[in-house]
Write a protein that holds these residues in place. Structure first.
Motif, PDB file in Angstrom:
ATOM      1  N   ALA A 195      48.616  47.160 -32.807  1.00  0.00           N
ATOM      2  CA  ALA A 195      49.144  46.975 -34.161  1.00  0.00           C
ATOM      3  C   ALA A 195      48.771  45.607 -34.719  1.00  0.00           C
ATOM      4  CB  ALA A 195      50.662  47.149 -34.158  1.00  0.00           C
ATOM      5  N   CYS A 196      48.820  44.583 -33.873  1.00  0.00           N
ATOM      6  CA  CYS A 196      48.495  43.205 -34.279  1.00  0.00           C
ATOM      7  C   CYS A 196      47.382  42.722 -33.345  1.00  0.00           C
ATOM      8  CB  CYS A 196      49.719  42.309 -34.191  1.00  0.00           C
ATOM      9  SG  CYS A 196      51.089  42.827 -35.258  1.00  0.00           S
ATOM     10  N   ARG A 197      46.155  42.843 -33.801  1.00  0.00           N
ATOM     11  CA  ARG A 197      45.004  42.649 -32.921  1.00  0.00           C
ATOM     12  C   ARG A 197      44.906  41.245 -32.348  1.00  0.00           C
ATOM     13  NH1 ARG A 197      40.418  44.481 -36.876  1.00  0.00           N
ATOM     14  NH2 ARG A 197      41.828  43.341 -38.250  1.00  0.00           N
ATOM     15  N   ARG A 198      45.460  40.260 -33.038  1.00  0.00           N
ATOM     16  CA  ARG A 198      45.357  38.879 -32.565  1.00  0.00           C
ATOM     17  C   ARG A 198      46.583  38.453 -31.744  1.00  0.00           C
ATOM     18  NH1 ARG A 198      41.338  35.603 -34.455  1.00  0.00           N
ATOM     19  NH2 ARG A 198      40.106  36.319 -36.235  1.00  0.00           N
ATOM     20  N   ASP A 244      41.593  36.568 -42.973  1.00  0.00           N
ATOM     21  CA  ASP A 244      42.696  37.453 -42.606  1.00  0.00           C
ATOM     22  C   ASP A 244      43.607  36.849 -41.550  1.00  0.00           C
ATOM     23  OD1 ASP A 244      41.794  39.444 -44.336  1.00  0.00           O
ATOM     24  OD2 ASP A 244      40.445  40.269 -42.818  1.00  0.00           O
ATOM     25  N   PHE A 245      43.419  35.551 -41.266  1.00  0.00           N
ATOM     26  CA  PHE A 245      44.204  34.875 -40.227  1.00  0.00           C
ATOM     27  C   PHE A 245      44.547  33.489 -40.736  1.00  0.00           C
ATOM     28  CE2 PHE A 245      44.265  33.289 -35.589  1.00  0.00           C
ATOM     29  CZ  PHE A 245      45.535  33.812 -35.375  1.00  0.00           C
ATOM     30  N   LYS A 246      45.796  33.298 -41.176  1.00  0.00           N
ATOM     31  CA  LYS A 246      46.190  32.074 -41.848  1.00  0.00           C
ATOM     32  C   LYS A 246      47.378  31.412 -41.151  1.00  0.00           C
ATOM     33  CE  LYS A 246      43.221  32.335 -45.239  1.00  0.00           C
ATOM     34  NZ  LYS A 246      42.183  31.300 -45.446  1.00  0.00           N
ATOM     35  N   ASP A 269      54.627  30.339 -40.618  1.00  0.00           N
ATOM     36  CA  ASP A 269      53.934  29.853 -39.427  1.00  0.00           C
ATOM     37  C   ASP A 269      52.515  30.404 -39.329  1.00  0.00           C
ATOM     38  OD1 ASP A 269      56.130  28.431 -38.762  1.00  0.00           O
ATOM     39  OD2 ASP A 269      56.790  29.717 -37.132  1.00  0.00           O
ATOM     40  N   LEU A 270      52.416  31.712 -39.063  1.00  0.00           N
ATOM     41  CA  LEU A 270      51.122  32.306 -38.803  1.00  0.00           C
ATOM     42  C   LEU A 270      51.106  33.736 -39.323  1.00  0.00           C
ATOM     43  CD1 LEU A 270      48.433  31.609 -37.428  1.00  0.00           C
ATOM     44  CD2 LEU A 270      49.384  32.462 -35.286  1.00  0.00           C
ATOM     45  N   LEU A 271      50.033  34.089 -39.988  1.00  0.00           N
ATOM     46  CA  LEU A 271      49.955  35.352 -40.704  1.00  0.00           C
ATOM     47  C   LEU A 271      48.636  36.048 -40.377  1.00  0.00           C
ATOM     48  CD1 LEU A 271      51.553  36.863 -43.008  1.00  0.00           C
ATOM     49  CD2 LEU A 271      50.093  35.660 -44.615  1.00  0.00           C
ATOM     50  N   GLU A 272      48.714  37.331 -40.004  1.00  0.00           N
ATOM     51  CA  GLU A 272      47.511  38.114 -39.731  1.00  0.00           C
ATOM     52  C   GLU A 272      47.517  39.369 -40.591  1.00  0.00           C
ATOM     53  OE1 GLU A 272      45.601  40.974 -36.232  1.00  0.00           O
ATOM     54  OE2 GLU A 272      47.376  39.753 -35.800  1.00  0.00           O
ATOM     55  N   ARG A 273      46.471  39.554 -41.372  1.00  0.00           N
ATOM     56  CA  ARG A 273      46.340  40.775 -42.164  1.00  0.00           C
ATOM     57  C   ARG A 273      45.622  41.821 -41.342  1.00  0.00           C
ATOM     58  NH1 ARG A 273      43.782  40.528 -48.054  1.00  0.00           N
ATOM     59  NH2 ARG A 273      42.118  39.475 -46.907  1.00  0.00           N
ATOM     60  N   PRO A 308      48.498  40.778 -51.241  1.00  0.00           N
ATOM     61  CA  PRO A 308      49.194  41.676 -52.170  1.00  0.00           C
ATOM     62  C   PRO A 308      49.222  43.143 -51.738  1.00  0.00           C
ATOM     63  CG  PRO A 308      47.754  40.175 -53.366  1.00  0.00           C
ATOM     64  CD  PRO A 308      47.437  40.010 -51.919  1.00  0.00           C
ATOM     65  N   GLY A 309      48.289  43.561 -50.907  1.00  0.00           N
ATOM     66  CA  GLY A 309      48.255  44.958 -50.493  1.00  0.00           C
ATOM     67  C   GLY A 309      49.200  45.285 -49.354  1.00  0.00           C
ATOM     68  N   THR A 310      50.042  44.332 -48.972  1.00  0.00           N
ATOM     69  CA  THR A 310      50.943  44.545 -47.838  1.00  0.00           C
ATOM     70  C   THR A 310      51.944  45.666 -48.122  1.00  0.00           C
ATOM     71  OG1 THR A 310      50.790  42.243 -47.107  1.00  0.00           O
ATOM     72  CG2 THR A 310      52.720  43.489 -46.392  1.00  0.00           C
ATOM     73  N   LEU A 311      51.983  46.633 -47.223  1.00  0.00           N
ATOM     74  CA  LEU A 311      52.936  47.740 -47.322  1.00  0.00           C
ATOM     75  C   LEU A 311      54.037  47.632 -46.282  1.00  0.00           C
ATOM     76  CD1 LEU A 311      50.400  50.692 -47.739  1.00  0.00           C
ATOM     77  CD2 LEU A 311      51.639  49.469 -49.546  1.00  0.00           C
TER      78      LEU A 311
END
Length: 322
Positions: A195-198, A244-246, A269-273, A308-311
Protein backbone atom coordinates in the motif's frame (compact mmCIF):
# COMPACT_ATOMS: atom_id res chain seq x y z
CA UNK A 1 -17.54 -5.04 57.34
CA UNK A 2 -14.05 -5.06 55.87
CA UNK A 3 -14.72 -8.38 54.15
CA UNK A 4 -18.00 -7.01 52.79
CA UNK A 5 -16.28 -3.88 51.49
CA UNK A 6 -13.63 -5.95 49.72
CA UNK A 7 -16.31 -8.18 48.22
CA UNK A 8 -18.25 -5.19 46.91
CA UNK A 9 -15.12 -3.69 45.38
CA UNK A 10 -14.41 -7.01 43.72
CA UNK A 11 -17.93 -7.15 42.27
CA UNK A 12 -17.86 -3.64 40.77
CA UNK A 13 -15.12 -1.79 38.96
CA UNK A 14 -15.49 1.37 36.84
CA UNK A 15 -12.93 -0.18 34.45
CA UNK A 16 -15.31 -2.98 33.48
CA UNK A 17 -16.98 -2.70 30.05
CA UNK A 18 -20.75 -2.85 29.63
CA UNK A 19 -22.72 -4.72 27.00
CA UNK A 20 -24.24 -2.44 24.33
CA UNK A 21 -27.90 -1.51 24.49
CA UNK A 22 -30.06 -3.74 22.32
CA UNK A 23 -28.29 -6.87 23.56
CA UNK A 24 -30.20 -9.21 25.91
CA UNK A 25 -28.06 -7.95 28.80
CA UNK A 26 -27.53 -4.43 27.40
CA UNK A 27 -26.09 -1.94 29.87
CA UNK A 28 -25.01 -4.57 32.36
CA UNK A 29 -21.41 -4.71 33.54
CA UNK A 30 -19.39 -7.59 32.11
CA UNK A 31 -17.19 -9.48 34.62
CA UNK A 32 -13.52 -8.51 34.45
CA UNK A 33 -12.52 -12.11 33.74
CA UNK A 34 -14.56 -12.07 30.54
CA UNK A 35 -17.29 -14.42 31.77
CA UNK A 36 -20.85 -13.67 30.79
CA UNK A 37 -24.15 -15.05 31.98
CA UNK A 38 -25.14 -18.45 30.65
CA UNK A 39 -28.30 -17.18 28.98
CA UNK A 40 -27.04 -13.92 27.49
CA UNK A 41 -24.57 -13.32 24.72
CA UNK A 42 -22.58 -10.06 24.68
CA UNK A 43 -20.62 -8.27 22.00
CA UNK A 44 -17.64 -8.36 24.36
CA UNK A 45 -17.45 -12.15 24.37
CA UNK A 46 -17.67 -14.78 27.08
CA UNK A 47 -14.97 -16.62 28.96
CA UNK A 48 -14.84 -19.28 26.24
CA UNK A 49 -14.59 -16.68 23.47
CA UNK A 50 -11.76 -14.53 24.78
CA UNK A 51 -8.20 -15.79 24.33
CA UNK A 52 -6.62 -12.66 25.85
CA UNK A 53 -7.52 -9.15 26.90
CA UNK A 54 -5.63 -5.94 27.64
CA UNK A 55 -6.81 -2.53 28.73
CA UNK A 56 -5.12 0.86 28.48
CA UNK A 57 -6.20 3.99 30.34
CA UNK A 58 -5.06 7.17 28.56
CA UNK A 59 -4.17 10.45 30.21
CA UNK A 60 -7.49 12.08 29.32
CA UNK A 61 -9.50 9.20 30.79
CA UNK A 62 -10.19 7.38 27.50
CA UNK A 63 -10.18 3.60 27.89
CA UNK A 64 -9.10 1.13 25.22
CA UNK A 65 -10.00 -2.53 25.78
CA UNK A 66 -8.62 -5.12 23.35
CA UNK A 67 -10.02 -8.66 23.22
CA UNK A 68 -8.49 -11.41 21.10
CA UNK A 69 -11.10 -13.99 20.20
CA UNK A 70 -10.45 -17.73 20.11
CA UNK A 71 -10.40 -19.26 16.66
CA UNK A 72 -13.81 -20.19 15.35
CA UNK A 73 -15.76 -18.66 18.25
CA UNK A 74 -17.05 -15.54 16.49
CA UNK A 75 -17.11 -13.81 13.13
CA UNK A 76 -14.18 -11.59 14.12
CA UNK A 77 -10.64 -12.22 15.38
CA UNK A 78 -10.30 -9.24 17.69
CA UNK A 79 -12.45 -6.58 19.24
CA UNK A 80 -11.28 -3.14 20.36
CA UNK A 81 -13.66 -1.08 22.52
CA UNK A 82 -12.75 2.60 22.91
CA UNK A 83 -14.67 4.61 25.50
CA UNK A 84 -14.26 8.37 25.93
CA UNK A 85 -14.62 10.14 29.31
CA UNK A 86 -18.01 11.53 28.19
CA UNK A 87 -19.32 7.99 27.69
CA UNK A 88 -19.20 7.86 23.90
CA UNK A 89 -17.77 4.57 22.67
CA UNK A 90 -17.05 2.67 19.49
CA UNK A 91 -16.49 -1.04 18.96
CA UNK A 92 -14.00 -2.08 16.26
CA UNK A 93 -14.51 -5.72 15.22
CA UNK A 94 -11.78 -7.02 12.91
CA UNK A 95 -11.71 -10.25 10.93
CA UNK A 96 -8.58 -10.52 8.83
CA UNK A 97 -8.47 -7.27 6.87
CA UNK A 98 -12.20 -6.48 7.17
CA UNK A 99 -13.39 -4.27 10.01
CA UNK A 100 -16.84 -3.40 11.27
CA UNK A 101 -17.38 -0.33 13.47
CA UNK A 102 -20.33 -0.27 15.86
CA UNK A 103 -21.77 2.35 18.15
CA UNK A 104 -20.88 1.28 21.68
CA UNK A 105 -24.23 2.31 23.15
CA UNK A 106 -26.64 0.82 20.61
CA UNK A 107 -24.57 -1.79 18.81
CA UNK A 108 -25.63 -0.25 15.46
CA UNK A 109 -23.22 -0.79 12.57
CA UNK A 110 -21.71 2.54 11.56
CA UNK A 111 -19.40 1.30 8.84
CA UNK A 112 -17.55 -1.64 7.37
CA UNK A 113 -14.38 -1.56 5.29
CA UNK A 114 -11.53 -3.74 4.08
CA UNK A 115 -7.87 -2.77 3.99
CA UNK A 116 -6.49 -3.29 0.47
CA UNK A 117 -3.35 -2.41 -1.45
CA UNK A 118 -4.99 0.97 -2.12
CA UNK A 119 -5.95 1.62 1.50
CA UNK A 120 -9.30 1.23 3.27
CA UNK A 121 -12.20 0.56 0.93
CA UNK A 122 -15.88 0.65 2.02
CA UNK A 123 -17.95 -2.52 2.19
CA UNK A 124 -21.73 -2.85 2.06
CA UNK A 125 -23.50 -3.93 5.25
CA UNK A 126 -27.08 -4.78 6.13
CA UNK A 127 -29.19 -2.52 8.34
CA UNK A 128 -32.51 -3.29 10.05
CA UNK A 129 -35.53 -2.10 8.05
CA UNK A 130 -36.51 1.51 8.77
CA UNK A 131 -33.39 2.04 10.92
CA UNK A 132 -32.03 5.58 10.44
CA UNK A 133 -28.58 5.84 8.89
CA UNK A 134 -25.97 6.75 11.52
CA UNK A 135 -22.94 8.66 10.19
CA UNK A 136 -19.44 7.72 11.26
CA UNK A 137 -18.92 11.28 12.45
CA UNK A 138 -16.07 13.12 14.14
CA UNK A 139 -16.41 11.07 17.34
CA UNK A 140 -15.55 7.89 15.45
CA UNK A 141 -12.42 9.45 13.97
CA UNK A 142 -11.36 10.79 17.37
CA UNK A 143 -11.79 7.42 19.06
CA UNK A 144 -10.09 5.67 16.12
CA UNK A 145 -7.09 7.98 16.58
CA UNK A 146 -6.83 7.04 20.25
CA UNK A 147 -6.99 3.38 19.30
CA UNK A 148 -4.34 3.99 16.64
CA UNK A 149 -2.01 5.54 19.25
CA UNK A 150 -2.47 2.64 21.68
CA UNK A 151 -2.05 -0.10 19.07
CA UNK A 152 0.97 1.68 17.52
CA UNK A 153 2.76 1.38 20.87
CA UNK A 154 2.42 -2.42 20.45
CA UNK A 155 4.02 -2.60 17.00
CA UNK A 156 6.29 -5.60 16.46
CA UNK A 157 8.99 -6.47 13.95
CA UNK A 158 6.37 -8.24 11.85
CA UNK A 159 3.35 -5.92 11.92
CA UNK A 160 2.50 -2.24 11.93
CA UNK A 161 -0.64 -0.45 13.04
CA UNK A 162 -2.18 1.73 10.35
CA UNK A 163 -5.04 4.20 10.24
CA UNK A 164 -6.95 4.18 6.97
CA UNK A 165 -9.24 7.13 6.27
CA UNK A 166 -11.13 8.47 3.30
CA UNK A 167 -10.35 12.08 2.43
CA UNK A 168 -14.07 12.67 3.02
CA UNK A 169 -13.47 12.39 6.78
CA UNK A 170 -11.41 15.57 6.86
CA UNK A 171 -12.68 17.56 3.89
CA UNK A 172 -16.10 16.38 2.70
CA UNK A 173 -16.78 16.32 -1.01
CA UNK A 174 -19.18 19.22 -1.71
CA UNK A 175 -20.89 17.07 -4.33
CA UNK A 176 -21.45 14.30 -1.80
CA UNK A 177 -19.38 11.75 -3.70
CA UNK A 178 -17.53 8.95 -1.93
CA UNK A 179 -18.28 7.10 1.27
CA UNK A 180 -16.61 7.95 4.59
CA UNK A 181 -14.24 5.20 5.74
CA UNK A 182 -12.32 4.56 8.96
CA UNK A 183 -10.10 1.50 9.46
CA UNK A 184 -7.57 1.03 12.27
CA UNK A 185 -5.52 -1.97 13.28
CA UNK A 186 -2.30 -3.93 12.78
CA UNK A 187 -1.37 -5.42 9.42
CA UNK A 188 1.68 -7.36 8.30
CA UNK A 189 4.62 -5.39 6.99
CA UNK A 190 4.42 -6.96 3.53
CA UNK A 191 0.79 -5.81 3.13
CA UNK A 192 1.74 -2.32 4.29
CA UNK A 193 4.64 -2.25 1.83
CA UNK A 194 2.19 -2.95 -1.02
CA UNK A 195 0.00 0.00 0.00
CA UNK A 196 2.87 2.39 0.86
CA UNK A 197 5.79 1.43 -1.35
CA UNK A 198 8.36 3.51 0.54
CA UNK A 199 7.41 2.19 3.98
CA UNK A 200 10.47 -0.06 4.35
CA UNK A 201 12.70 2.75 3.12
CA UNK A 202 11.19 5.20 5.63
CA UNK A 203 11.73 2.78 8.51
CA UNK A 204 15.33 2.09 7.53
CA UNK A 205 16.07 5.79 7.08
CA UNK A 206 14.42 6.77 10.37
CA UNK A 207 16.37 4.13 12.33
CA UNK A 208 19.67 5.01 10.65
CA UNK A 209 19.32 8.78 11.09
CA UNK A 210 18.15 8.49 14.71
CA UNK A 211 21.09 6.24 15.60
CA UNK A 212 23.53 8.61 13.93
CA UNK A 213 22.15 11.65 15.75
CA UNK A 214 22.08 9.75 19.03
CA UNK A 215 25.71 8.71 18.61
CA UNK A 216 26.88 12.32 18.19
CA UNK A 217 25.35 13.46 21.47
CA UNK A 218 24.99 16.92 19.92
CA UNK A 219 21.57 17.76 21.36
CA UNK A 220 20.51 19.34 24.63
CA UNK A 221 17.08 17.77 25.22
CA UNK A 222 14.72 15.09 23.90
CA UNK A 223 12.95 17.79 21.89
CA UNK A 224 16.24 18.94 20.37
CA UNK A 225 17.01 15.32 19.50
CA UNK A 226 13.65 14.98 17.75
CA UNK A 227 14.10 18.24 15.85
CA UNK A 228 17.52 17.16 14.62
CA UNK A 229 16.21 13.76 13.49
CA UNK A 230 13.37 15.47 11.60
CA UNK A 231 15.81 17.88 9.97
CA UNK A 232 18.25 15.15 8.87
CA UNK A 233 15.47 12.98 7.44
CA UNK A 234 14.02 15.94 5.54
CA UNK A 235 17.44 16.74 4.08
CA UNK A 236 17.87 13.16 2.87
CA UNK A 237 14.37 12.98 1.36
CA UNK A 238 14.74 16.30 -0.43
CA UNK A 239 18.01 15.14 -1.98
CA UNK A 240 16.03 12.44 -3.83
CA UNK A 241 14.05 15.13 -5.71
CA UNK A 242 11.03 12.86 -6.03
CA UNK A 243 7.82 14.87 -6.60
CA UNK A 244 5.79 12.05 -4.98
CA UNK A 245 7.92 11.90 -1.81
CA UNK A 246 7.97 15.04 0.32
CA UNK A 247 9.26 15.88 3.79
CA UNK A 248 8.74 18.74 6.24
CA UNK A 249 6.17 20.60 4.15
CA UNK A 250 4.77 23.88 5.44
CA UNK A 251 1.63 25.51 4.03
CA UNK A 252 -0.09 28.74 4.94
CA UNK A 253 -3.83 29.06 5.55
CA UNK A 254 -4.41 29.33 1.81
CA UNK A 255 -2.62 25.98 1.25
CA UNK A 256 0.36 27.70 -0.40
CA UNK A 257 3.76 26.21 0.42
CA UNK A 258 5.95 28.54 2.46
CA UNK A 259 9.28 28.43 4.30
CA UNK A 260 9.39 25.51 6.70
CA UNK A 261 8.75 26.49 10.31
CA UNK A 262 7.03 29.78 9.52
CA UNK A 263 4.88 30.86 12.47
CA UNK A 264 1.24 29.85 12.04
CA UNK A 265 2.01 27.35 9.27
CA UNK A 266 0.68 23.81 9.04
CA UNK A 267 3.51 21.28 8.97
CA UNK A 268 3.75 17.62 8.04
CA UNK A 269 6.53 15.07 8.61
CA UNK A 270 6.67 12.86 5.54
CA UNK A 271 4.27 12.38 2.66
CA UNK A 272 4.18 9.73 -0.09
CA UNK A 273 1.78 9.90 -3.02
CA UNK A 274 0.80 6.42 -4.09
CA UNK A 275 -1.25 5.16 -6.98
CA UNK A 276 -4.99 5.55 -7.51
CA UNK A 277 -5.49 8.42 -5.09
CA UNK A 278 -3.80 7.00 -1.98
CA UNK A 279 -1.53 9.24 0.11
CA UNK A 280 0.61 7.77 2.90
CA UNK A 281 1.37 10.01 5.88
CA UNK A 282 4.37 8.98 7.99
CA UNK A 283 4.25 10.41 11.49
CA UNK A 284 7.63 9.60 13.02
CA UNK A 285 7.99 9.87 16.77
CA UNK A 286 11.09 10.19 18.92
CA UNK A 287 9.07 10.93 22.08
CA UNK A 288 5.77 9.90 23.65
CA UNK A 289 3.38 12.41 22.05
CA UNK A 290 0.16 10.83 20.77
CA UNK A 291 -1.59 11.59 17.51
CA UNK A 292 -4.89 13.18 18.57
CA UNK A 293 -7.66 14.53 16.35
CA UNK A 294 -6.33 18.09 16.07
CA UNK A 295 -2.82 16.90 15.22
CA UNK A 296 -4.21 14.49 12.62
CA UNK A 297 -6.54 16.94 10.86
CA UNK A 298 -3.78 19.37 9.88
CA UNK A 299 -1.50 16.85 8.14
CA UNK A 300 -4.52 15.37 6.36
CA UNK A 301 -5.55 18.79 5.06
CA UNK A 302 -1.96 19.52 4.03
CA UNK A 303 -1.78 16.21 2.17
CA UNK A 304 -5.05 16.84 0.36
CA UNK A 305 -3.98 20.35 -0.58
CA UNK A 306 -0.53 19.24 -1.73
CA UNK A 307 -1.82 16.23 -3.65
CA UNK A 308 -5.31 17.36 -4.78
CA UNK A 309 -6.23 13.95 -6.19
CA UNK A 310 -6.07 12.32 -2.76
CA UNK A 311 -9.07 10.07 -2.12
CA UNK A 312 -7.82 8.20 0.94
CA UNK A 313 -5.08 8.39 3.56
CA UNK A 314 -2.95 5.78 5.26
CA UNK A 315 -1.35 7.05 8.48
CA UNK A 316 1.68 5.19 9.86
CA UNK A 317 3.52 5.99 13.06
CA UNK A 318 7.26 5.39 12.74
CA UNK A 319 9.24 5.15 15.97
CA UNK A 320 13.00 4.73 15.54
CA UNK A 321 14.77 1.77 17.15
CA UNK A 322 18.02 3.00 18.67
Amino acid sequence: MLRLERALRHKFSPDQPRAPAGQPNGGRWIPADGAGSDDADTSHGTEGDVASRSQTLLDDGTRVLTLRIRSGQREYDRQDIVTAPDGQSRIFETSGLTQTIRDGATGAVLGRSTFTADGAEPEAFAQPAFAPAVPLGVATVELALWLFSVLSSRNSLYSRTVLGLSAHEFKPDPEGGGKPVVWVGPITRDKLDKACRRNAQVEEMTNRVARRVHATGLYTSPQAFGNKVHYEIAKEVKSLKDPDFKAEISLDRSSIEILYGTEGSVRLDLLERGSRGTTCIYDYKTGNAQLDFKRAVKPALVAKAYFPGTLRFIVIQVKPRL
